[in-house]
Design a protein around this motif. Structure first.
Motif, short mmCIF file in Angstrom:
data_model
loop_
_atom_site.label_atom_id
_atom_site.label_comp_id
_atom_site.label_asym_id
_atom_site.label_seq_id
_atom_site.Cartn_x
_atom_site.Cartn_y
_atom_site.Cartn_z
N VAL A 2 0.83 -1.22 0.00
CA VAL A 2 0.00 0.00 0.00
C VAL A 2 0.86 1.26 0.00
O VAL A 2 0.65 2.16 -0.81
CB VAL A 2 -0.97 0.00 1.21
CG1 VAL A 2 -1.64 1.35 1.37
CG2 VAL A 2 -2.00 -1.10 1.05
N THR A 3 1.84 1.31 0.89
CA THR A 3 2.66 2.53 0.98
C THR A 3 3.51 2.72 -0.26
O THR A 3 3.74 3.86 -0.69
CB THR A 3 3.54 2.54 2.25
OG1 THR A 3 4.34 1.35 2.29
CG2 THR A 3 2.69 2.63 3.50
N ILE A 25 -8.36 -3.55 4.25
CA ILE A 25 -7.61 -4.40 3.32
C ILE A 25 -7.26 -5.73 3.97
O ILE A 25 -7.39 -6.78 3.36
CB ILE A 25 -6.34 -3.68 2.81
CG1 ILE A 25 -6.75 -2.57 1.84
CG2 ILE A 25 -5.40 -4.67 2.12
CD1 ILE A 25 -5.60 -1.79 1.25
N TYR A 26 -6.83 -5.71 5.23
CA TYR A 26 -6.53 -6.97 5.93
C TYR A 26 -7.74 -7.88 5.90
O TYR A 26 -7.64 -9.08 5.66
CB TYR A 26 -6.16 -6.72 7.40
CG TYR A 26 -4.92 -5.91 7.64
CD1 TYR A 26 -3.81 -6.01 6.83
CD2 TYR A 26 -4.87 -5.03 8.73
CE1 TYR A 26 -2.67 -5.24 7.07
CE2 TYR A 26 -3.74 -4.27 8.98
CZ TYR A 26 -2.64 -4.38 8.15
OH TYR A 26 -1.53 -3.62 8.40
N ALA A 40 -4.64 -5.37 -7.43
CA ALA A 40 -3.89 -6.26 -8.32
C ALA A 40 -2.61 -6.77 -7.65
O ALA A 40 -2.26 -7.95 -7.75
CB ALA A 40 -3.57 -5.54 -9.62
N ALA A 41 -1.91 -5.88 -6.94
CA ALA A 41 -0.67 -6.26 -6.26
C ALA A 41 -0.94 -7.27 -5.15
O ALA A 41 -0.18 -8.23 -4.97
CB ALA A 41 0.03 -5.03 -5.70
N LEU A 42 -2.03 -7.08 -4.43
CA LEU A 42 -2.40 -8.01 -3.36
C LEU A 42 -2.74 -9.38 -3.95
O LEU A 42 -2.34 -10.41 -3.41
CB LEU A 42 -3.60 -7.48 -2.57
CG LEU A 42 -3.34 -6.24 -1.72
CD1 LEU A 42 -4.65 -5.64 -1.24
CD2 LEU A 42 -2.41 -6.55 -0.56
N GLU A 43 -3.48 -9.38 -5.05
CA GLU A 43 -3.85 -10.65 -5.70
C GLU A 43 -2.59 -11.41 -6.12
O GLU A 43 -2.47 -12.61 -5.89
CB GLU A 43 -4.72 -10.40 -6.93
CG GLU A 43 -6.13 -9.96 -6.59
CD GLU A 43 -7.01 -9.79 -7.82
OE1 GLU A 43 -8.20 -10.10 -7.71
OE2 GLU A 43 -6.51 -9.35 -8.89
N LYS A 44 -1.66 -10.69 -6.71
CA LYS A 44 -0.43 -11.32 -7.20
C LYS A 44 0.42 -11.82 -6.04
O LYS A 44 0.91 -12.94 -6.05
CB LYS A 44 0.35 -10.32 -8.04
CG LYS A 44 1.56 -10.89 -8.72
CD LYS A 44 2.22 -9.88 -9.63
CE LYS A 44 3.45 -10.50 -10.27
NZ LYS A 44 4.24 -9.53 -11.00
N ALA A 60 -10.55 -13.39 1.30
CA ALA A 60 -10.24 -13.97 -0.01
C ALA A 60 -9.27 -15.17 0.11
O ALA A 60 -9.39 -16.14 -0.62
CB ALA A 60 -9.63 -12.92 -0.93
N ALA A 61 -8.35 -15.08 1.08
CA ALA A 61 -7.35 -16.13 1.24
C ALA A 61 -7.82 -17.25 2.18
O ALA A 61 -7.21 -18.30 2.24
CB ALA A 61 -6.06 -15.53 1.78
#
Length: 83
Positions: free
Chosen positions: A16-17, A73-74, A49-53, A80-81
């Protein structure tokens, strides 16, 4: 909190940062990306997208409405996970 959870949270914060181009010290669990850090919808999609990857998961774009701060987000990533 377990070491694994802490590590995941740190990874998410780094993503994120990095994408928002802000100092990690400026972000709290509840600081709002759009209002406090000038994030736009394109950045939100980049984060998603970055989190998915990174975590090899699929996040529905409808979840973006929950992804307004680190805590959100957490929760979305955990759901999702299946953590």
């Amino acid at each position: 909190m377990t070491a694994i959870v802490e590590e995941r949270r740190e990874t998410i914060k780094e993503i994120v940062t990095d994408i928002l181009e802000i100092d990690p010290d400026e972000v709290t669990e509840t600081s709002l990306f759009k209002e406090e850090h000038d994030a736009d919808s394109l950045r939100a999609i980049e984060i998603l997208a970055a989190l998915e990857k990174t975590f090899n998961i699929v996040i529905d774009q409808s979840e973006l409405s929950r992804m307004v701060n680190l805590r959100g987000i957490y929760e979305v990533v955990s759901d999702a996970a299946g953590w």
